[in-house]
Design an enzyme around this catalytic site. Structure first.
Site, PDB file in Angstrom:
ATOM      1  N   ASP A  23      -9.086 -17.729 -51.707  1.00  0.00           N
ATOM      2  CA  ASP A  23      -7.651 -17.558 -51.503  1.00  0.00           C
ATOM      3  C   ASP A  23      -6.866 -18.055 -52.717  1.00  0.00           C
ATOM      4  O   ASP A  23      -6.902 -19.238 -53.049  1.00  0.00           O
ATOM      5  CB  ASP A  23      -7.228 -18.337 -50.260  1.00  0.00           C
ATOM      6  CG  ASP A  23      -5.896 -17.870 -49.710  1.00  0.00           C
ATOM      7  OD1 ASP A  23      -5.086 -17.327 -50.486  1.00  0.00           O
ATOM      8  OD2 ASP A  23      -5.656 -18.040 -48.504  1.00  0.00           O
ATOM      9  N   ASP A  24      -6.157 -17.149 -53.379  1.00  0.00           N
ATOM     10  CA  ASP A  24      -5.324 -17.495 -54.535  1.00  0.00           C
ATOM     11  C   ASP A  24      -6.136 -18.084 -55.692  1.00  0.00           C
ATOM     12  O   ASP A  24      -5.657 -18.949 -56.423  1.00  0.00           O
ATOM     13  CB  ASP A  24      -4.216 -18.488 -54.132  1.00  0.00           C
ATOM     14  CG  ASP A  24      -3.103 -17.806 -53.342  1.00  0.00           C
ATOM     15  OD1 ASP A  24      -3.254 -16.622 -53.006  1.00  0.00           O
ATOM     16  OD2 ASP A  24      -2.090 -18.469 -53.060  1.00  0.00           O
ATOM     17  N   CYS A  61      -1.712 -13.619 -50.629  1.00  0.00           N
ATOM     18  CA  CYS A  61      -2.541 -13.611 -49.424  1.00  0.00           C
ATOM     19  C   CYS A  61      -2.472 -12.334 -48.579  1.00  0.00           C
ATOM     20  O   CYS A  61      -3.448 -11.597 -48.468  1.00  0.00           O
ATOM     21  CB  CYS A  61      -2.163 -14.799 -48.542  1.00  0.00           C
ATOM     22  SG  CYS A  61      -1.960 -16.346 -49.421  1.00  0.00           S
ATOM     23  N   LYS A 115      -9.308 -17.728 -42.635  1.00  0.00           N
ATOM     24  CA  LYS A 115      -7.871 -17.438 -42.580  1.00  0.00           C
ATOM     25  C   LYS A 115      -7.595 -15.944 -42.410  1.00  0.00           C
ATOM     26  O   LYS A 115      -8.050 -15.130 -43.203  1.00  0.00           O
ATOM     27  CB  LYS A 115      -7.231 -17.957 -43.866  1.00  0.00           C
ATOM     28  CG  LYS A 115      -5.785 -17.554 -44.066  1.00  0.00           C
ATOM     29  CD  LYS A 115      -5.264 -18.099 -45.381  1.00  0.00           C
ATOM     30  CE  LYS A 115      -4.015 -17.369 -45.822  1.00  0.00           C
ATOM     31  NZ  LYS A 115      -3.502 -17.886 -47.096  1.00  0.00           N
ATOM     32  N   HIS A 117      -4.083 -14.256 -41.541  1.00  0.00           N
ATOM     33  CA  HIS A 117      -2.817 -14.027 -42.249  1.00  0.00           C
ATOM     34  C   HIS A 117      -2.380 -12.561 -42.266  1.00  0.00           C
ATOM     35  O   HIS A 117      -1.756 -12.094 -43.217  1.00  0.00           O
ATOM     36  CB  HIS A 117      -2.887 -14.567 -43.687  1.00  0.00           C
ATOM     37  CG  HIS A 117      -1.553 -15.052 -44.184  1.00  0.00           C
ATOM     38  ND1 HIS A 117      -1.349 -15.550 -45.450  1.00  0.00           N
ATOM     39  CD2 HIS A 117      -0.325 -15.084 -43.576  1.00  0.00           C
ATOM     40  CE1 HIS A 117      -0.084 -15.881 -45.612  1.00  0.00           C
ATOM     41  NE2 HIS A 117       0.550 -15.620 -44.491  1.00  0.00           N
ATOM     42  N   HIS A 200      -6.324 -22.373 -51.955  1.00  0.00           N
ATOM     43  CA  HIS A 200      -4.893 -22.315 -51.624  1.00  0.00           C
ATOM     44  C   HIS A 200      -4.364 -23.705 -51.267  1.00  0.00           C
ATOM     45  O   HIS A 200      -5.102 -24.559 -50.780  1.00  0.00           O
ATOM     46  CB  HIS A 200      -4.717 -21.356 -50.441  1.00  0.00           C
ATOM     47  CG  HIS A 200      -3.315 -20.925 -50.172  1.00  0.00           C
ATOM     48  ND1 HIS A 200      -2.365 -21.756 -49.667  1.00  0.00           N
ATOM     49  CD2 HIS A 200      -2.715 -19.708 -50.320  1.00  0.00           C
ATOM     50  CE1 HIS A 200      -1.234 -21.085 -49.506  1.00  0.00           C
ATOM     51  NE2 HIS A 200      -1.421 -19.831 -49.905  1.00  0.00           N
TER      52      HIS A 200
END
Length: 211
Positions: A23-24, A61, A115, A117, A200
């Site tokens: 993530d990121d 995301c 996650k 999202h 993240h």
């Protein structure tokens, strides 16, 4: 062996599929790309597999996940701008067919940890209603890595049941993923989507790692 017109005999063996999504994560943050940050496991995967070094993706995301789950540009279903915040009521439109839904149609068991999202305000957006047989993780964006809270509310569940569990996020989803693989009925092909919150924000780590 795949053909554009469909699956050949070899591909019809339906291999197990595992997708791991960071993530990121910036591509310059990987050890094998020269970063001072140590990423030995990711480096090993990269150096022993195929590296896609020149392609276009989504930088945040929700759009990235929407593209992965549908195979379509997020602008096609209205998720191209920034991310879904806790106050938002929308999610990935339910008329969009998802990757796990497509795989279930050809006999896969579909599991997700981590996650989501892609919608939280209505259960119709939740992973277990978008093609996943099993879900363990959180629905909104970032949560506390230890308490799994956001704004004083716990966002941590297994298959729709919210849980009060103490533990470190990445270790918990890692253990869950390993358990799913170990207990898997190998007569049925498996699709496992591991969507880590790391790296993240919030930037939290177990004390032993900090030390």
């Amino acid at each position: 062996v795949l053909t554009l017109g469909g699956l050949t005999a070899r591909a019809q063996e339906r291999p197990n599929i595992v997708i791991i999504l960071a993530d990121d994560l910036g591509n310059a943050d990987l050890g094998y790309r020269g970063s001072p940050i140590k990423t030995p496991n990711l480096d090993k995967l990269a150096m022993s597999g195929v590296r896609l070094e020149s392609y276009y993706g989504l930088p945040v995301c929700t759009p990235a996940r929407a593209a992965l789950m549908t195979g379509r540009y997020p602008m096609r279903h209205g998720l191209q701008t920034l991310v879904i915040f806790p106050s938002h009521k929308y999610g990935l439109p339910t008329d969009e067919k998802t990757l796990p839904q497509a795989l279930k149609e050809v006999g896969y068991r579909t599991c997700m940890v981590g996650k989501w999202h892609l919608g939280h305000a209505d259960q119709k957006y939740w992973p277990q209603n978008r093609g996943f047989d099993h879900f363990y993780g959180n629905l909104v964006g970032e949560v506390d890595y230890f308490t799994h809270e956001r704004g004083g509310l716990i966002d941590w569940q297994r298959n729709g049941t919210f849980l009060e569990e103490q533990g470190y996020y990445t270790r918990q989803i890692g253990d869950e993923a390993v358990g799913l693989i170990e207990k898997h009925d190998t007569s049925v092909p498996m699709f496992l989507y591991v969507a880590s919150l790391a790296p993240h924000a919030p930037y939290q780590a177990p004390q032993e790692d900090v030390d």
